[in-house]
Write a protein that holds these residues in place. Structure first.
Motif, PDB file in Angstrom:
ATOM      1  N   UNK A  43      14.672  14.752  -4.464  1.00  0.00           N
ATOM      2  CA  UNK A  43      13.357  15.506  -4.758  1.00  0.00           C
ATOM      3  C   UNK A  43      12.568  14.025  -5.024  1.00  0.00           C
ATOM      4  N   UNK A  44      11.545  13.875  -4.098  1.00  0.00           N
ATOM      5  CA  UNK A  44      10.807  12.741  -4.111  1.00  0.00           C
ATOM      6  C   UNK A  44      10.285  12.418  -5.301  1.00  0.00           C
ATOM      7  N   UNK A  45      10.247  11.252  -6.035  1.00  0.00           N
ATOM      8  CA  UNK A  45       9.544  10.786  -7.240  1.00  0.00           C
ATOM      9  C   UNK A  45       8.157  10.158  -6.753  1.00  0.00           C
ATOM     10  N   UNK A  46       7.264   9.917  -7.461  1.00  0.00           N
ATOM     11  CA  UNK A  46       6.106   9.032  -7.242  1.00  0.00           C
ATOM     12  C   UNK A  46       6.682   7.714  -6.880  1.00  0.00           C
ATOM     13  N   UNK A  47       7.430   7.112  -7.193  1.00  0.00           N
ATOM     14  CA  UNK A  47       7.793   5.748  -6.955  1.00  0.00           C
ATOM     15  C   UNK A  47       8.359   5.853  -5.476  1.00  0.00           C
ATOM     16  N   UNK A  48       9.062   6.836  -5.150  1.00  0.00           N
ATOM     17  CA  UNK A  48       9.692   6.827  -3.712  1.00  0.00           C
ATOM     18  C   UNK A  48       8.581   7.294  -2.899  1.00  0.00           C
ATOM     19  N   UNK A  49       7.501   7.842  -3.264  1.00  0.00           N
ATOM     20  CA  UNK A  49       6.230   8.116  -2.344  1.00  0.00           C
ATOM     21  C   UNK A  49       5.781   6.781  -2.056  1.00  0.00           C
ATOM     22  N   UNK A  50       5.444   6.227  -3.393  1.00  0.00           N
ATOM     23  CA  UNK A  50       4.842   4.959  -3.160  1.00  0.00           C
ATOM     24  C   UNK A  50       5.407   4.121  -2.137  1.00  0.00           C
ATOM     25  N   UNK A  51       6.669   3.803  -2.369  1.00  0.00           N
ATOM     26  CA  UNK A  51       7.428   3.113  -1.398  1.00  0.00           C
ATOM     27  C   UNK A  51       7.321   3.667   0.282  1.00  0.00           C
ATOM     28  N   UNK A  52       7.187   4.816   0.335  1.00  0.00           N
ATOM     29  CA  UNK A  52       6.998   5.195   1.874  1.00  0.00           C
ATOM     30  C   UNK A  52       5.723   5.010   2.226  1.00  0.00           C
ATOM     31  N   UNK A  53       4.726   5.301   1.416  1.00  0.00           N
ATOM     32  CA  UNK A  53       3.180   4.767   1.915  1.00  0.00           C
ATOM     33  C   UNK A  53       3.368   3.181   2.140  1.00  0.00           C
ATOM     34  N   UNK A  54       3.912   2.516   1.187  1.00  0.00           N
ATOM     35  CA  UNK A  54       3.790   0.837   1.259  1.00  0.00           C
ATOM     36  C   UNK A  54       4.295   0.622   2.850  1.00  0.00           C
ATOM     37  N   UNK A  55       5.359   1.308   3.062  1.00  0.00           N
ATOM     38  CA  UNK A  55       6.084   1.036   4.231  1.00  0.00           C
ATOM     39  C   UNK A  55       5.278   1.317   5.417  1.00  0.00           C
ATOM     40  N   UNK A  56       4.609   2.412   5.372  1.00  0.00           N
ATOM     41  CA  UNK A  56       3.409   3.093   6.364  1.00  0.00           C
ATOM     42  C   UNK A  56       2.259   2.158   6.376  1.00  0.00           C
ATOM     43  N   UNK A  57       1.825   1.355   5.403  1.00  0.00           N
ATOM     44  CA  UNK A  57       0.771   0.688   5.368  1.00  0.00           C
ATOM     45  C   UNK A  57       1.285  -0.706   6.090  1.00  0.00           C
ATOM     46  N   UNK A  58       2.286  -1.302   5.862  1.00  0.00           N
ATOM     47  CA  UNK A  58       2.801  -2.417   6.350  1.00  0.00           C
ATOM     48  C   UNK A  58       3.072  -2.256   7.949  1.00  0.00           C
ATOM     49  N   UNK A  59       3.600  -1.182   8.207  1.00  0.00           N
ATOM     50  CA  UNK A  59       3.411  -0.902   9.970  1.00  0.00           C
ATOM     51  C   UNK A  59       2.251  -0.763  10.355  1.00  0.00           C
TER      52      UNK A  59
END
Length: 148
Positions: A43-59
């Motif tokens: 179950x995703x935590x806010x930290x995990x969601x932020x990591x996903x968003x950060x990766x998408x921003x970098x892309x």
């Protein structure tokens, strides 16, 4: 409200407002979140969601650079729009002074003596600064602090 719930609510409001571009970007984000949940059975935590968003921003940033170099401003503009939508979910970034203070504190806490200890310092900083600072810039600051 968790970040995941906020994203879901934003998706619903984008649907109601018929904001196709925002809706498409949020759907990409929710798909990436769902993929991570399914792959890792978590179950995703806010930290995990932020990591996903950060990766998408970098892309998106990488894509913008490539599209502009290739003369495809139309595609670069689309990526910039997605970048703006994704960036809205990131917490406020740290100022340069705050970042420098965090790096100095981490160097002191780890007892780092030189560039060979960079991994120790980054291990302390990464969880603290995830989503709040560009880790490439942080890496540069740590390297500078350890070489002086």
């Amino acid at each position: 409200m968790s970040l995941k719930d906020q994203i879901t609510e934003d998706m619903k409001s984008a649907m109601r407002a018929k904001e196709a571009e925002k809706l498409g970007t949020i759907r990409l984000l929710t798909a990436a979140m769902k993929q991570k949940e399914v792959d890792e059975r978590v179950e995703l935590t806010d930290t995990m969601v932020l990591a996903i968003i950060e990766k998408m921003i970098k892309q998106r940033k990488d894509s913008i650079t490539q599209f502009e170099a290739g003369g495809r401003q139309d595609l670069a503009d689309k990526e910039k729009a997605e970048l703006a939508i994704l960036s809205a979910y990131m917490p406020a970034g740290l100022s340069d002074a705050e970042l420098q203070a965090e790096v100095t504190a981490a160097v002191a806490a780890s007892g780092a003596a030189g560039p060979q200890d960079m991994g120790k310092v980054m291990a302390i900083l990464k969880p603290k600064l995830a989503g709040r600072a560009d880790m490439t810039a942080v890496s540069g600051l740590v390297k500078a602090a350890l070489t002086h």
